[in-house]
Enzyme design. Sequence first.
Site, PDB file in Angstrom:
ATOM      1  N   SER A  12     -11.034   2.519   0.713  1.00 26.94           N
ATOM      2  CA  SER A  12     -11.509   1.498  -0.218  1.00 26.94           C
ATOM      3  C   SER A  12     -10.382   0.783  -0.960  1.00 26.94           C
ATOM      4  CB  SER A  12     -12.466   2.119  -1.245  1.00 26.94           C
ATOM      5  OG  SER A  12     -11.808   3.110  -2.012  1.00 26.94           O
ATOM      6  N   CYS A 162       7.118   0.102   0.296  1.00 30.61           N
ATOM      7  CA  CYS A 162       7.255  -1.345   0.518  1.00 30.61           C
ATOM      8  C   CYS A 162       8.643  -1.852   0.114  1.00 30.61           C
ATOM      9  CB  CYS A 162       6.152  -2.098  -0.211  1.00 30.61           C
ATOM     10  SG  CYS A 162       5.931  -1.639  -1.944  1.00 30.61           S
TER      11      CYS A 162
END
Length: 355
Positions: A12, A162
């Site tokens: 989710s 990232c």
Amino acid sequence: MTRANIYILGASGFGGGELLRILSGHPAVAGIRVVSRHHAGEPVHKVHPHLRGLVDARFEAEPDWRWLADSQQPVVFSALGHGELATQFLALEKKWAEVGLADKVMLVDLSSDFRLDHPGRYAGAYGKPHPAPDLLGTFTYGLTEWKREELKGARRIANPGCFATAVQLALLPIASTPGLGLLAVSGVTGSSGSGSLPGEGTHHPTRAHDFRAYKPLEHQHEAEVEVMLVAHGAQRHRLAFVPHSAPMVRGIFATVQFEWPEHGGAVVTQSLTEKFRRYYEGSKFVRIVEGTPRIAAVTGSNFCDISVATKGRSVAVMAALDNLVKGMAGQAVQNFNVSLGLPEDTGLRQAACYP
């Protein structure tokens, strides 16, 4: 072509949504099921509205591991919060063994749990002991452009952070150069890097018209970059990383500045740029560009754009990528492709959304 059945844990969140967006059109995927205890029973499009009509699944409270065990190629992508997978990993492996999954399931973890290989390094980066220190070092680090050979056939893959992805891609071609000295890194990220749950770093009224540094000189992704540099024999280097929170949703822009070592003589932009071109020749998702990279040119894609600027011995290497794609879900799918022996860009050759 091997056809994979896939479970996405923690589906989710933003990472789960990006995995669904990419994998729903992947030619090697036979079926996808998704887990989210908070949204169990709800259709995926209620949480990820852009997937309406593309993904018809509903969130499940618990995985049906027997369904996965019957697959030609069972795969689990874990987009759980940091620390969650490591805490439950041994219990998870026990369940997999009960249904015959233990020796054949591929696990790709998008969290920070298994990126580092030493308990001390993990504690130094995250300020707490690792939940399962004996498991550190058992996952292949998934920076594809560095670990491509090791990823072939890998069954436990730890996706990089990232920021770590952008900085390492900016440094890989010159990481083995002796005497790099101070590597001063300035990084800028969008709000989606903080996850889907609202907080000080993502709340729109406090971020939309602001620009600020956070965790200066102590960001956890430094540890991943240090591991790469040491592995390449970098000596006497010092890494100083200052990340910044920018008023945008997606994207990372990293600038690495340093002085070229004395023995290298004067730096010519063209020659250093050619060094980067040669290094990334054959890499599907690293593009060496003229001028400066632009986040708008990579948003929504798995590309990382890199450029080099010099003045005398001063060098600036700049890298731009989408933190949710090349910095997260896209790179996870890239590693999935490499592990299965598929063309690296399978399901990932998508242009950015520009403008």
